[in-house]
Design an enzyme around this catalytic site. Structure first.
Site, PDB file in Angstrom:
ATOM      1  N   HIS A  79      -5.277  -2.053   4.647  1.00  0.00           N
ATOM      2  CA  HIS A  79      -4.264  -3.104   4.627  1.00  0.00           C
ATOM      3  C   HIS A  79      -4.846  -3.962   5.336  1.00  0.00           C
ATOM      4  O   HIS A  79      -4.265  -5.304   5.359  1.00  0.00           O
ATOM      5  CB  HIS A  79      -3.232  -2.234   5.469  1.00  0.00           C
TER       6      HIS A  79
ATOM      7  N   HIS B   1      -6.956   8.423  -1.307  1.00  0.00           N
ATOM      8  CA  HIS B   1      -5.811   9.013  -2.165  1.00  0.00           C
ATOM      9  C   HIS B   1      -6.204  10.563  -2.321  1.00  0.00           C
ATOM     10  O   HIS B   1      -5.165  11.342  -2.561  1.00  0.00           O
ATOM     11  CB  HIS B   1      -5.423   8.550  -3.227  1.00  0.00           C
TER      12      HIS B   1
END
Length: 751
Positions: free
Chosen positions: A267, A516
């Site tokens: 991010h 992930h």
């Protein structure tokens, strides 16, 4: 190779590179894949017993072409090209607003849209920017058709035709003017590179770069959709359900904190933006209500790239779902104002600069400040500092009364509660440093305290990343090969004005999505088990008094999942489910997103690393090879994200060789292309740390950071190696005042 090799005792060594030419890993000299054998760069020695290249072409994916070849195209865009492109653009945009299909609050597609969350002002700007870029791309397509430009010329940036002196020239973005603004790191990332023509490198809103040319079908923007034999690629959902099962494989050494820190870094350096319906940020819908079918082409938005779902899908079939919504990423206008393929943008700065804490523009940063004592705004929740609450009801996708939703420098903060936990740690660290600096320097201004604390927090983030996180992810040998190891003392001299720090599509769209696979579907907090979908954009639990400490201990103690062909169903079936009985499939989204971005096949990235391409599925383990052959016609069709996850982890790392190289290359860009990197001296960085300050910053660790900012209601001990499981042999749990957890002594900042 024999001509480049000299013998020294029992060892063979390559001849050194010419003066001024560096020896780099082959992936950092990607133009070599387009060279003939006689043109290849000289082979050279790298640390850890590996060969590299004496690279003269830099990190560009192609060598510069001759002037003769460039002159084959018209110098000015012909009027008929501009007129046809204008008509095509208007036709594409005409009636788009009437394609609106309402997306209900609480539906997975609505919650997915929050991932790209922006303010109304940003929505307006992003919409205009995306349309400007689209008009340029359409002009490039028309020009290519009329002039019969070979695909290779577009993907290697060889069409040197400018938009100058055309109506599209005003879409081009001029580099920012940096006079008087170069002594401190800017919030938006501008003016980092000292060369005026490169002052936009790494800035918020700039395009991603590429390791290899895009695999767009037309070389310009049409998504990768065909297999090598010309048949359609298998649906991303079909690949996901056949290859990526939910198998519990806890990592023997690494904990969930490394997964969560990785998301914070992601991010920090990247936020893409999907194409929107209008300037108000309206969501594009490509599926009929409830995902029961893909909309007909004449009712689809031009940016639709839906994922087909088979009727016999063992999960979605039960709900009648035949379509998963996906909208293409928006583009950014050409930085050099010339015809080009579509380039995706990052809305945040491309630097490791703690932008989730401070924001990526002046307006966001000011909104987070108290303007007193340098401190950031916080929400005092019965004596505990949490992130400030936001009044923006769309930030969590719900307007339920009493539901808490937090605010930081990044709109994705509420995506999952473990992310909020780390965001609180870093915000508290900023304020803790401000308070100490204020006591040491009673006459210091609010601005000095804010900027100095921000510099220290960014330095701590960078040191933890390069000293603890990267060695665990890509292994110590890769860290050494790519010159990423922090100094023990003194300053680094690795900065180069020629390194563009921008994130690559391969990093953003594939390699750094490896995390992930590391996600466990549940958080085990004391006697409670929390399913991950239940705490996505639903952060109210953070208001429970002991939850913050408990969450930190869970991140320390709970193992991350191995990075492999397993994805928790919390992400592959129930992602952003909200009020729905089903959610989205993140594995399918990752595969489809790679095709949207024109990522090349897995085999091409083996080649750029200098490894042989795979010729058949038998070269994989038997079970994996059989599954791959069910969803791909050829090894040349395997998507990069898929191939990377199927590799065995490298020595002392958690990812396979391909992802380790792409990640290492990216963090080399962040270090070697960032003038304000914490280890550079005043010759490079005008706001460099003093030698004594730099030595203190080298004590920073993730364990110390958490100790200094926990509530200490239930957390009293931490493991000395913060990214290693608390129960791993040799990783002792120590009290926060233990001398084995040294602190950064801020007395070095006494003026």
């Amino acid at each position: 190779m024999a001509d480049n090799v000299t013998k020294s005792g029992l060892m063979e060594k390559c001849k050194p590179c010419k003066v001024g030419i560096k020896c780099v890993p082959q992936i950092q000299c990607p133009a070599h894949v387009r060279m003939g054998q006689h043109e290849k760069p000289q082979v050279c020695d790298l640390p850890a017993g590996k060969f590299g290249f004496c690279c003269e072409t830099g990190q560009n994916h192609t060598a510069h072409e001759s002037k003769e070849r460039r002159s084959a195209f018209p110098a000015i865009l012909p009027p008929d090209v501009l007129e046809e492109a204008r008509k095509n653009f208007e036709q594409l945009m005409h009636g788009v607003a009437h394609l609106q299909i309402p997306v209900q609050r609480g539906h997975p597609d609505f919650i997915h849209g929050i991932v790209f969350h922006s303010t109304p002002k940003e929505d307006l700007h992003n919409f205009a920017l995306s349309n400007n870029a689209l008009e340029q791309v359409i002009t490039t397509q028309v020009f290519g058709q009329k002039e019969q430009v070979p695909l290779d010329d577009f993907i290697t940036n060889n069409v040197q035709v400018k938009f100058s002196k055309t109506p599209l020239a005003h879409h081009c973005q001029a580099p920012p003017i940096c006079r008087g603004r170069q002594n401190l790191r800017s919030l938006d990332g501008t003016c980092n590179n000292p060369l005026a023509q490169r002052s936009h490198w790494g800035a918020a809103g700039q395009s991603m770069e590429r390791l290899l040319p895009p695999a767009y079908e037309d070389g310009i923007w049409t998504p990768r959709a065909k297999a090598k034999d010309g048949s359609p690629l298998t649906s991303a959902r079909e690949i996901s359900r056949i290859l990526f099962e939910d198998v519990h494989r806890p990592h023997h050494k690494c904990n969930q904190l490394i997964m969560q820190f990785g998301q914070l870094l992601a991010h920090d350096v990247s936020q893409s933006s999907s194409v929107r319906l209008d300037e108000n940020g309206g969501l594009v819908q490509c599926c009929s209500t409830g995902g029961q079918s893909i909309l007909p082409r004449d009712k689809q938005h031009f940016a639709c790239l839906p994922i087909p779902v088979a009727e016999n899908d063992e999960f979605y079939g039960a709900f009648g779902v035949r379509c998963l919504n996906l909208v293409r990423l928006s583009l950014v206008p050409s930085a050099d104002c010339q015809l080009s393929y579509g380039k995706q943008r990052s809305k945040v700065t491309h630097f490791l600069d703690a932008s989730p804490v401070y924001g990526s523009n002046e307006e966001a940063a000011r909104d987070l400040r108290t303007f007193h004592g340098g401190r950031l705004r916080m929400f005092n929740d019965f004596g505990r500092d949490l992130l400030p609450l936001t009044s923006d009801k769309s930030a969590c996708g719900s307007d339920e009364p009493g539901k808490s939703c937090f605010k930081s420098g990044d709109g994705r903060t509420n995506q999952i509660i473990s992310l909020i936990t780390l965001q609180i740690v870093f915000a508290r660290e900023h304020n803790r440093i401000c308070d100490v600096l204020a006591k040491l320097n009673p006459t210091a201004t609010d601005e000095w305290l804010y900027q100095e604390a921000r510099r220290i927090v960014i330095a701590e983030l960078q040191h933890i990343t390069y000293n603890e996180y990267l060695p665990a992810v890509i292994g110590p040998k890769q860290v050494k090969r790519f010159r990423l190891t922090p100094q023990h003392q003194g300053y680094s001299t690795d900065y180069s004005v020629d390194v563009n720090p921008a994130i690559t599509n391969e990093f953003s769209g594939a390699a750094f999505r490896m995390g992930h696979s590391s996600v466990d579907g549940k958080f085990r907090i004391r006697d409670e088990i929390i399913n991950i979908p239940d705490v996505m954009f639903n952060p109210s639990r953070m208001r429970k008094r002991e939850f913050f400490d408990d969450m930190l201990q869970t991140l320390f103690a709970q193992p991350m999942q191995q990075i492999d062909s397993s994805i928790t169903q919390g992400l592959s079936r129930f992602l952003f489910r909200g009020d729905s009985p089903f959610g989205l499939d993140l594995a399918a989204i990752n595969i489809q997103r790679g095709r949207d971005q024109g990522l090349r096949c897995y085999n091409d990235y083996l080649e750029v690393m200098g490894a042989p391409k795979l010729r058949n599925f038998d070269q994989f383990p038997k079970e994996v090879g059989e599954k791959l052959s069910r969803v791909y016609h050829s090894t040349d069709d395997i998507d990069l994200w898929v191939g990377g996850l199927l590799e065995q982890a490298i020595e002392d790392g958690i990812v396979g060789i391909t992802f380790s190289e792409i990640i290492a290359d990216q963090f080399a860009r962040f270090k070697h292309g960032d003038r304000f990197y914490y280890e550079y001296d005043k010759k490079i960085n005008p706001s460099a740390f003093q030698p004594a300050q730099l030595q203190e910053l080298r004590k920073a660790s993730i364990a110390r950071l958490i100790c200094d900012n926990a509530d200490h209601l239930t957390l009293h001990t931490v493991p000395t190696a913060g990214f290693v499981r608390a129960d791993f042999p040799g990783n002792q749990l120590v009290h926060c005042d233990d001398p084995r957890l040294p602190s950064v002594d801020l007395n070095a900042w006494r003026m």
